[in-house]
Scaffold this active site. Structure first.
Site, PDB file in Angstrom:
ATOM      1  N   CYS A 336      68.125  13.792  52.604  1.00 29.33           N
ATOM      2  CA  CYS A 336      68.060  15.311  52.401  1.00 29.33           C
ATOM      3  C   CYS A 336      67.901  15.849  53.676  1.00 29.33           C
ATOM      4  O   CYS A 336      68.614  16.866  53.919  1.00 29.33           O
ATOM      5  CB  CYS A 336      67.218  15.608  51.201  1.00 29.33           C
ATOM      6  SG  CYS A 336      66.073  14.433  50.791  1.00 29.33           S
ATOM      7  N   ARG A 365      63.970   1.594  53.324  1.00 34.03           N
ATOM      8  CA  ARG A 365      62.373   1.883  52.695  1.00 34.03           C
ATOM      9  C   ARG A 365      61.819   0.500  52.660  1.00 34.03           C
ATOM     10  O   ARG A 365      62.137  -0.639  52.077  1.00 34.03           O
ATOM     11  CB  ARG A 365      62.187   2.598  51.358  1.00 34.03           C
ATOM     12  CG  ARG A 365      63.046   3.819  51.247  1.00 34.03           C
ATOM     13  CD  ARG A 365      63.065   4.462  49.618  1.00 34.03           C
ATOM     14  NE  ARG A 365      63.821   5.618  49.786  1.00 34.03           N
ATOM     15  CZ  ARG A 365      64.068   6.149  48.632  1.00 34.03           C
ATOM     16  NH1 ARG A 365      63.635   5.706  47.526  1.00 34.03           N
ATOM     17  NH2 ARG A 365      64.899   7.270  48.611  1.00 34.03           N
ATOM     18  N   GLN A 383      72.814   5.326  48.569  1.00 35.95           N
ATOM     19  CA  GLN A 383      72.620   6.054  47.270  1.00 35.95           C
ATOM     20  C   GLN A 383      74.016   6.907  47.276  1.00 35.95           C
ATOM     21  O   GLN A 383      74.716   7.093  48.300  1.00 35.95           O
ATOM     22  CB  GLN A 383      71.630   7.212  47.559  1.00 35.95           C
ATOM     23  CG  GLN A 383      70.499   6.686  47.407  1.00 35.95           C
ATOM     24  CD  GLN A 383      69.145   7.675  47.884  1.00 35.95           C
ATOM     25  OE1 GLN A 383      69.394   8.181  48.533  1.00 35.95           O
ATOM     26  NE2 GLN A 383      68.381   7.642  46.724  1.00 35.95           N
ATOM     27  N   ASP A 385      74.405   9.936  46.991  1.00 30.42           N
ATOM     28  CA  ASP A 385      73.602  10.865  47.140  1.00 30.42           C
ATOM     29  C   ASP A 385      74.248  12.244  47.262  1.00 30.42           C
ATOM     30  O   ASP A 385      75.350  12.298  48.051  1.00 30.42           O
ATOM     31  CB  ASP A 385      72.733  10.913  48.437  1.00 30.42           C
ATOM     32  CG  ASP A 385      71.436  11.435  48.294  1.00 30.42           C
ATOM     33  OD1 ASP A 385      71.339  12.305  47.217  1.00 30.42           O
ATOM     34  OD2 ASP A 385      70.693  11.545  49.364  1.00 30.42           O
ATOM     35  N   HIS A 387      73.798  16.797  47.815  1.00 32.41           N
ATOM     36  CA  HIS A 387      72.684  17.993  47.805  1.00 32.41           C
ATOM     37  C   HIS A 387      73.850  19.242  47.507  1.00 32.41           C
ATOM     38  O   HIS A 387      74.545  19.590  48.316  1.00 32.41           O
ATOM     39  CB  HIS A 387      71.889  18.155  48.971  1.00 32.41           C
ATOM     40  CG  HIS A 387      70.905  16.882  49.140  1.00 32.41           C
ATOM     41  ND1 HIS A 387      71.121  15.731  49.873  1.00 32.41           N
ATOM     42  CD2 HIS A 387      69.726  16.830  48.483  1.00 32.41           C
ATOM     43  CE1 HIS A 387      70.318  14.748  49.603  1.00 32.41           C
ATOM     44  NE2 HIS A 387      69.237  15.446  49.091  1.00 32.41           N
ATOM     45  N   LYS A 467      62.436  16.869  38.097  1.00 25.64           N
ATOM     46  CA  LYS A 467      63.779  16.181  38.108  1.00 25.64           C
ATOM     47  C   LYS A 467      64.152  15.796  36.729  1.00 25.64           C
ATOM     48  O   LYS A 467      63.048  15.608  35.820  1.00 25.64           O
ATOM     49  CB  LYS A 467      63.905  14.960  39.019  1.00 25.64           C
ATOM     50  CG  LYS A 467      63.021  13.752  38.554  1.00 25.64           C
ATOM     51  CD  LYS A 467      63.156  12.769  39.535  1.00 25.64           C
ATOM     52  CE  LYS A 467      62.017  11.435  39.017  1.00 25.64           C
ATOM     53  NZ  LYS A 467      61.976  10.211  39.667  1.00 25.64           N
ATOM     54  N   HIS A 513      68.928  18.079  44.566  1.00 25.46           N
ATOM     55  CA  HIS A 513      69.258  16.544  44.997  1.00 25.46           C
ATOM     56  C   HIS A 513      69.696  15.987  43.663  1.00 25.46           C
ATOM     57  O   HIS A 513      69.208  16.296  42.636  1.00 25.46           O
ATOM     58  CB  HIS A 513      67.854  15.851  45.425  1.00 25.46           C
ATOM     59  CG  HIS A 513      67.246  16.566  46.414  1.00 25.46           C
ATOM     60  ND1 HIS A 513      66.641  15.877  47.362  1.00 25.46           N
ATOM     61  CD2 HIS A 513      66.562  17.721  46.177  1.00 25.46           C
ATOM     62  CE1 HIS A 513      65.900  16.716  48.261  1.00 25.46           C
ATOM     63  NE2 HIS A 513      65.784  18.006  47.379  1.00 25.46           N
TER      64      HIS A 513
END
Length: 640
Positions: A336, A365, A383, A385, A387, A467, A513
């Site tokens: 992000c 991570r 991911q 992912d 945004h 979320k 997100h």
RNA sequence: GCUGUUGUAGCGUAGUGGUAGCGCAACGCCUUGGUAAGGCGUAGGUCGUGGGUUCAAUUCCCACCAACAGCACCA
């Protein structure tokens, strides 16, 4: 009674009396009684004008009763075998129960059969159940005198209006709300202790660690056997096992928590990735790529440094100027902040919104060692992912669009249904209360506006946003949380993202997100277990194997393979000096969808003997027709 | 990270205080066989890593690493 009939009994009659008045068989089969919808012990006096239902082994509620009683039985057996062990709590869970004990010596796997034997002995003794009610102070003192500090603590914490009940099974007794079966003999023998584990008192890692014994319990031994069979089936689907068998990937000590993708596994991975890429492109996302290493300054600004520093991989470089020129970078744990940097390039107008930036973002991570699990929980993952930067007014529509996209993707990937949860503000969080009120309300409204049913998952939001969580159900009924959409007012502010509104003022965009499959690694693990490695053709790493019966067919087999490859069918050739039985067995076990057998006859006629995985039938098909058939079936669902 | 268990050839496993077997896979030879394992042979292991005890350690002890189960964690 459940059938609508009415029975009259004398005042103070119990469930047992009612059962006996109906019949001796029922009296014997009775386990408990449901009075006005509430489960009670059989000896409980039934009030006037009550709706009464006798609960037997066949009742739906029987399993809960049996499991709860088996947990007590376990505690009783443990205390008989290991005096000085303290009991704590022993609730039911899916398919069984557990009981947490406090004891200095750890239990070993060898103890389980001994405890189980003692439990069977207690069942055989058929100890009667007796319920007693205590004064709170007496109960606390009693359990303290017995050295049961945890029980005493539980009693002290009971709500003031709650009766303190102690149940006896023979001489052994335990604090419990009930209800219980009338005697230990009613439990039956459909139970088994399954595993030992450490577990923290009250689920908090700051507290003492107790020893937990898990068990499963069923109506009878037959049901137990069926359950154990189901466990075995699930074990066969384990993605780690199938990953090895199908040569998809491996993990080794030198790169803990990271995946070495083998050619076949990577084929599967890319197939899924490319599919999602097509889907998001068509949904008007713009794909980007952001740096792997970013200066700690940015993570401090975003709040990640403060919240997740111990879980981030750090790279430190000496830029040549000694101590002062050290630069600390973090390997990105999320995408992000990077996407916000792209958003901030150049002045954005309300006309640019909604702006949807997508990335197959490789994140790292430092997950705690105990959390790692095959490719499902790793330290390095990608991911799907994205945004979405938008205005307040666009939230509902963007949520609607996302849910529509996600529904389509799940369906095309072979999952028919999912459930939705709304995860609200956690204890540790950024932003103001107003922002959270606002964000939670907005997500709720979006769900309502698009008619999406959801349940609330309190306190489970991220530190910057509430979320929606999307949970898939797989082929054997297990749930996997994969998708998510998070409504964030915090990061745009912390990272100072803004756009020029219609009225010419500067405003903060809202940031959504979102991910559909979440981690590609994890999702592929889910796919493997969902399909048990028998993938639909478009996902299968090897789609067809051409296997010969005799050497004479080798040139033809090579020709067939070349033709199939030209048609983009992932094909291998098996010309080995082995019998066809052997080849059939091997490729079937390798879960190859199409086995194309070529012997002398097929070579002469230009056909193949086709055997589809899972079928014992064969069909002779001309090469041209076969290619057409395979191409049709191998087309990804979004291109069909 | 915590508790417990485990770590032997590519995979699955047996075993022991006197330096290791088996099955599958691999390789070679024979066999060319029509839909779930054809026969014979060969090669492959510093028994997770590092210490210690012992005449001798893969085996016993300690530490570390990793895996597994559960707990805690999961931006």
């Amino acid at each position: 009674m459940p059938d609508g009939s009415v029975r009259t009994t004398t005042r103070g009659s119990s469930g047992a009396d009612v059962a006996a008045s109906i019949g001796a068989g029922l009296a014997k089969a009775a386990l408990a009684v449901k009075v006005n919808g509430e489960m009670k012990d059989l000896d409980w006096p039934i009030p006037h004008d009550a709706k009464v239902e006798i609960v037997t082994r066949k009742s739906e509620e029987a399993l809960d009763l049996i499991r709860h009683d088996t947990a007590h039985l376990l505690a009783q057996a443990v205390q008989e075998l290991f005096p000085g062990t303290q009991v704590t709590i022993g609730p039911n869970i899916e398919d069984g129960f557990f009981y947490d004990f406090a004891r200095n010596e750890p239990f070993t796997p060898d103890d389980l059969p001994k405890i189980e034997a003692k439990m069977r002995e207690l069942v055989a003794r058929d100890l009667p159940t007796k319920r007693t009610v205590w004064k709170r102070d007496d109960a606390v003192k009693h359990f303290l005198d017995l050295g049961e500090q945890y029980k005493a603590e539980i009693i002290r914490d009971l709500p003031a209006d709650e009766e303190v009940r102690v149940y006896y099974h023979g001489d052994w007794h335990d604090l419990c709300r009930g209800p219980h079966l009338p005697s230990t003999g009613k439990i039956g023998l459909g139970f088994k202790l399954t595993k030992i584990a450490g577990a923290y008192w009250r689920g908090d890692a700051k507290n003492a660690q107790l020893q937990r014994i898990y068990g499963t319990a069923w109506r009878d031994e037959k049901e137990l056997a069926a359950y154990l069979q189901r466990l075995e089936e699930a074990e066969k689907r384990d993605h780690r096992k199938i990953g090895k068998e199908m040569d998809l990937f491996h993990i080794q000590e030198e790169a803990v928590g990271q995946v070495f993708w083998h050619p076949k596994g990577w084929t599967l991975y890319r197939t899924v990735e490319n599919y999602i890429r097509r889907k998001v492109e068509r949904a008007d996302y713009r794909e980007v790529k952001t740096p792997q290493l970013i200066d700690r300054k940015l993570w401090e600004q975003s709040g990640h440094w403060e919240n997740y520093r111990p879980n981030m991989f750090i790279a430190e470089v000496d830029e040549g100027g000694g101590e002062h020129a050290r630069r600390v970078l973090a390997v990105k744990p999320m995408n992000c902040p990077g996407h916000v940097q792209i958003f901030k390039q150049g002045l954005k107008s309300y006309r640019d919104l909604p702006l949807r930036l997508a990335e197959f973002g490789a994140c790292h991570r430092y997950e705690p060692s105990g959390a790692l699990h095959g490719i499902m929980r790793v330290r390095s993952f990608v991911q799907d992912d994205a945004h979405i930067f938008c205005t307040e007014d666009q939230i509902v529509d963007e949520t609607r669009r996302f849910v529509a996209l996600l529904t389509e993707v799940y369906k095309e990937l072979g999952f028919d249904s999912f459930i939705t949860k709304l995860a609200t503000r956690p204890e540790l969080r950024g932003g103001t209360e107003e922002q959270w009120d606002h964000a939670e309300k907005a997500l709720e409204n979006a769900c309502k506006a698009i008619g999406l049913p959801y349940s609330v998952n309190p306190g489970e939001g991220t530190f910057y946003a509430p979320k929606l969580e999307f949970v898939l159900r797989d082929a054997i009924g297990r749930d996997w949380q994969c998708g998510t959409i998070q409504l964030d007012y915090v990061l745009p502010e912390r990272l100072d993202a803004e756009y020029i509104a219609e009225d010419g003022t500067r405003k903060r965009p809202v940031m959504l997100h979102r991910a559909i499959v979440g981690s590609l690694e994890r999702f592929i693990g889910v796919l493997i277990e969902h399909h048990a490695g028998k993938f639909p053709l478009w996902l299968a790493p090897t789609q067809a194997v051409v296997a010969t019966i005799v050497n004479d067919a080798d040139p033809y087999a090579k020709k067939v393979t070349a033709a199939l490859k030209l048609a983009s069918i992932r094909t291998e050739t098996d010309l080995r000096n082995e019998k066809i039985n052997y080849k059939v067995r091997e490729h079937s076990l390798a879960k190859v969808p199409y086995l194309l057998v070529a012997g002398r006859k097929e070579a002469e006629e230009g056909t193949l003997s086709v055997r589809r995985l899972g079928s014992e039938r064969q069909e002779t098909i001309a090469l041209d027709a076969l290619i057409k058939q395979l191409v049709a079936e191998a087309t990804p669902p979004d291109l069909a």
